[in-house]
Design a protein around this motif. Structure first.
Motif, PDB file in Angstrom:
ATOM      1  N   ARG A  33       6.494   4.259  -3.955  1.00 46.63           N
ATOM      2  CA  ARG A  33       5.991   3.847  -5.270  1.00 46.63           C
ATOM      3  C   ARG A  33       7.008   3.017  -6.034  1.00 46.63           C
ATOM      4  O   ARG A  33       6.665   2.056  -6.737  1.00 46.63           O
ATOM      5  CB  ARG A  33       5.599   5.088  -6.075  1.00 46.63           C
ATOM      6  CG  ARG A  33       5.002   4.796  -7.438  1.00 46.63           C
ATOM      7  CD  ARG A  33       4.537   6.070  -8.091  1.00 46.63           C
ATOM      8  NE  ARG A  33       3.461   6.690  -7.344  1.00 46.63           N
ATOM      9  CZ  ARG A  33       3.025   7.921  -7.567  1.00 46.63           C
ATOM     10  NH1 ARG A  33       3.580   8.666  -8.482  1.00 46.63           N
ATOM     11  NH2 ARG A  33       2.027   8.410  -6.852  1.00 46.63           N
ATOM     12  N   ARG A  34       8.275   3.355  -5.894  1.00 47.38           N
ATOM     13  CA  ARG A  34       9.321   2.627  -6.613  1.00 47.38           C
ATOM     14  C   ARG A  34       9.357   1.154  -6.179  1.00 47.38           C
ATOM     15  O   ARG A  34       9.534   0.262  -7.008  1.00 47.38           O
ATOM     16  CB  ARG A  34      10.673   3.292  -6.357  1.00 47.38           C
ATOM     17  CG  ARG A  34      11.874   2.597  -6.974  1.00 47.38           C
ATOM     18  CD  ARG A  34      13.104   3.471  -6.787  1.00 47.38           C
ATOM     19  NE  ARG A  34      13.299   3.838  -5.389  1.00 47.38           N
ATOM     20  CZ  ARG A  34      13.940   3.083  -4.500  1.00 47.38           C
ATOM     21  NH1 ARG A  34      14.457   1.930  -4.885  1.00 47.38           N
ATOM     22  NH2 ARG A  34      14.097   3.492  -3.261  1.00 47.38           N
ATOM     23  N   ASN A  35       9.158   0.902  -4.892  1.00 45.66           N
ATOM     24  CA  ASN A  35       9.146  -0.474  -4.406  1.00 45.66           C
ATOM     25  C   ASN A  35       7.942  -1.245  -4.925  1.00 45.66           C
ATOM     26  O   ASN A  35       8.048  -2.427  -5.275  1.00 45.66           O
ATOM     27  CB  ASN A  35       9.142  -0.483  -2.877  1.00 45.66           C
ATOM     28  CG  ASN A  35      10.457   0.005  -2.297  1.00 45.66           C
ATOM     29  OD1 ASN A  35      11.492  -0.057  -2.959  1.00 45.66           O
ATOM     30  ND2 ASN A  35      10.418   0.512  -1.073  1.00 45.66           N
ATOM     31  N   LEU A  36       6.789  -0.582  -4.976  1.00 48.31           N
ATOM     32  CA  LEU A  36       5.595  -1.240  -5.511  1.00 48.31           C
ATOM     33  C   LEU A  36       5.785  -1.596  -6.980  1.00 48.31           C
ATOM     34  O   LEU A  36       5.392  -2.677  -7.429  1.00 48.31           O
ATOM     35  CB  LEU A  36       4.377  -0.328  -5.346  1.00 48.31           C
ATOM     36  CG  LEU A  36       3.508  -0.522  -4.106  1.00 48.31           C
ATOM     37  CD1 LEU A  36       2.362   0.466  -4.124  1.00 48.31           C
ATOM     38  CD2 LEU A  36       2.987  -1.939  -4.025  1.00 48.31           C
ATOM     39  N   THR A  37       6.376  -0.683  -7.729  1.00 45.44           N
ATOM     40  CA  THR A  37       6.614  -0.945  -9.151  1.00 45.44           C
ATOM     41  C   THR A  37       7.524  -2.148  -9.341  1.00 45.44           C
ATOM     42  O   THR A  37       7.275  -3.016 -10.191  1.00 45.44           O
ATOM     43  CB  THR A  37       7.230   0.301  -9.817  1.00 45.44           C
ATOM     44  OG1 THR A  37       6.339   1.401  -9.654  1.00 45.44           O
ATOM     45  CG2 THR A  37       7.481   0.062 -11.290  1.00 45.44           C
TER      46      THR A  37
END
Length: 572
Positions: A262-266
């Motif tokens: 999720r951190r990469n998508l954000t």
């Protein structure tokens, strides 16, 4: 046999032989006699008669044994089961998608600190050497895998730990050996298209190309920079054929593992986006063609669907071309899983949550069949709808409504946007309690200087009633809610005598009939007592001799009213 019930006779000629069908008949007596004759004449050592009944729904026969004679069936010895084996026994088995997903979970924190994926760990000698040097990290990961597997299979936990320790050592040794042998050339020294052409047909081409692609990300930090590097590799790949597929497969696996975090998508889509906008951006990245078509049909969607730029937009072009089907499907599944989770899409904006949910519903439905099935999409929105009809969400949803009428309109919109019968009924109960409350009637009857007049209130109630019918509620709920709205409209009309006033007005006859018929057909008043009184007043007006004579003398004036009269049931 053609009938729904028949009888079958089975025989065993010798003790060790299997059952064989002798006859099938619809005559029970004949089947029983045949079985007894077989035993009396010593033609078989055992006989069995079964009753076969046809199930009309499944069109399968249900068998019931009604007679058994002769020797019992010999007991068969159970075959010895092979002892359970570990799930992975060779280093190459660690490269499967399932194994990589497990490695990603047990080494999640270490991979996050390094800023890499499990695929890169299995293809970069420097990362393998770094993990081996850490000691504790690798030991904990082995225990996280070995202990649950030993409990599930009944194997010795210490033996399982030793097995996976040895497997990890073999995998690291294999990777380090490949690195020292120069099996992973750098794309800075040689174009990746040339490397792909050279590897075409080699037995270890997937392993080597994985190392080449993973090595190209060695000095890259951050999701945007790393995805941009992957897109550069795709742009430099051969235009078609197996060499291009070799690069695409490696890039797709790294991108899928990277975007699963999720951190990469954000970071990739923008840290300013909330959960709902983030999911909308993911859908636009995974299915840019479908979303652009929806925006062309309804420009309002562009206000709620974030623009995808940079490396994400480049990835979207390849996804639209069908180059990364597994990545596109994983992104779609991620969106569906988030929709089915209890996490709010817009925690501080329940009205906006309904808006973004409509956008996601349209976009995902448009992609159904390509990224996932329509059933998966519908199931996800059914789960999300459950969270929209809870007391907490509804209270936050109507908290800022200035009037009870505005609250009813908001709840009607909620009814429109939830799916499944149970969720529709739950939303209908909130709306029914609102329009059936004394507060709703009191507010609608209240008159204030400069406030809306009764005709305006009746028109608002009529519009609300039409919205309820368009919400596709159950018949019982729809009738209950529309009846409550109609009752309030009837009280308003009765207090002012609006229909009677229109009938006695000195206005031209077509104008009076038009006003009454619009009330009677639910256009300017809700169906119910108000519409019934308007219909009666219009009928009374049409029955007077003077009116009938005037209409007969001017047929052109009544022509525009014919459609309204038919809707009101006053004309054939």
């Amino acid at each position: 046999m053609a009938g729904p019930i028949h009888y079958e006779v089975y025989v065993r000629k010798t003790a060790p032989s299997a059952w064989s069908l002798l006859i099938a008949t619809e005559d029970r007596k004949h089947a029983m006699e045949t079985a007894e004759d077989q035993m009396n004449d010593r033609l078989a050592v055992a006989v069995r008669v079964t009753k076969e009944t046809l199930d009309p729904e499944t069109m399968e026969f249900n068998s019931l044994t009604i007679l058994t004679l002769g020797l019992p069936e010999p007991k068969t010895k159970a075959k010895p089961q092979a002892p359970p084996q570990p799930a992975c026994s060779h280093p190459t088995e660690l490269y499967s998608p399932h194994s990589r997903a497990l490695i990603g979970r047990v080494l999640e924190e270490w991979l996050k600190r390094q800023g890499v994926t499990a695929f890169e760990l299995l293809h970069r000698p420097d990362l393998a050497e770094r993990l081996e040097a850490s000691g504790v990290e690798l030991q904990h990961a082995v225990q996280k895998i070995a202990v649950p597997e030993s409990q599930a299979s009944g194997q010795n936990v210490h033996a399982m730990v030793r097995h996976y320790q040895k497997l990890a050592e073999q995998t690291i040794a294999r990777l380090l050996k490949a690195g020292r042998a120069g099996q992973f050339p750098s794309v800075e020294d040689r174009p990746i298209a040339e490397l792909a052409q050279r590897l075409n047909g080699a037995t270890d081409r997937a392993f080597v190309m994985g190392g080449v692609v993973a090595g190209a990300l060695k000095d890259r930090r951050g999701a945007r920079d790393r995805l941009a590097a992957l897109m550069d590799l795709i742009d430099a790949a051969p235009p078609e054929g197996p060499p291009r597929a070799l690069i695409v497969v490696a890039v797709e696996q790294i991108a899928a593992e990277m975007l699963a975090v999720r951190r990469n998508l954000t970071e990739l889509l923008g840290p300013a986006l909330d959960q709902g906008a983030n999911l909308a951006a993911v859908v636009r990245m995974a299915a840019p063609r479908e979303v652009d078509q929806l925006i062309a049909m309804d420009p309002r969607m562009a206000l709620l669907t974030p623009t995808v730029e940079g490396p994400a937009e480049r990835l979207g072009r390849h996804l639209a071309a069908g180059e990364f089907p597994l990545l596109a499907a994983s992104l779609a599944r991620m969106v569906v899983q988030e929709l089915a989770s209890p996490r709010r899409l817009r925690p501080n904006d329940p009205v906006g949550e309904i808006d973004i949910l409509r956008v996601l519903a349209l976009a995902l439905t448009a992609t159904a069949g390509r990224l996932m099935s329509l059933d998966e999409v519908q199931t996800a929105f059914v789960e999300r709808s459950k969270s929209l009809v809870t007391a907490d969400f509804v209270a936050a949803y109507v908290k800022d409504c200035p009037t009870v009428l505005a609250e009813a309109e908001q709840l009607t919109r909620l009814c429109e946007n939830v799916t499944s019968g149970a969720n529709k009924r739950a939303a209908a109960r909130w709306l029914s309690a609102c329009v059936g409350s004394l507060r709703f009637e009191t507010e609608m009857r209240q008159t204030t200087p400069g406030g809306p007049a009764v005709p305006h209130k009746l028109a608002v109630l009529a519009r609300l009633q039409r919205s309820v019918r368009a919400a596709q509620l159950g018949e019982h709920d729809e009738t209950q809610i529309t009846t409550a709205i109609g009752a309030v409209g009837g009280v308003l009309e009765a207090e002012t005598g609006l229909a009677e006033q229109i009938g006695r007005a000195s206005a031209p006859l077509p104008q009076k009939l038009t006003a009454l018929l619009k009330l009677a057909t639910g256009q300017t008043a809700p169906s119910g007592p108000a519409a019934d009184r308007a219909k009666a007043e219009a009928l009374k007006l049409l029955r007077t001799k003077d009116v009938r004579a005037a209409l007969a003398a001017s047929p052109d004036e009544i022509a525009p009213l014919k459609e309204l009269m038919q809707a009101a049931g006053l004309a054939a």
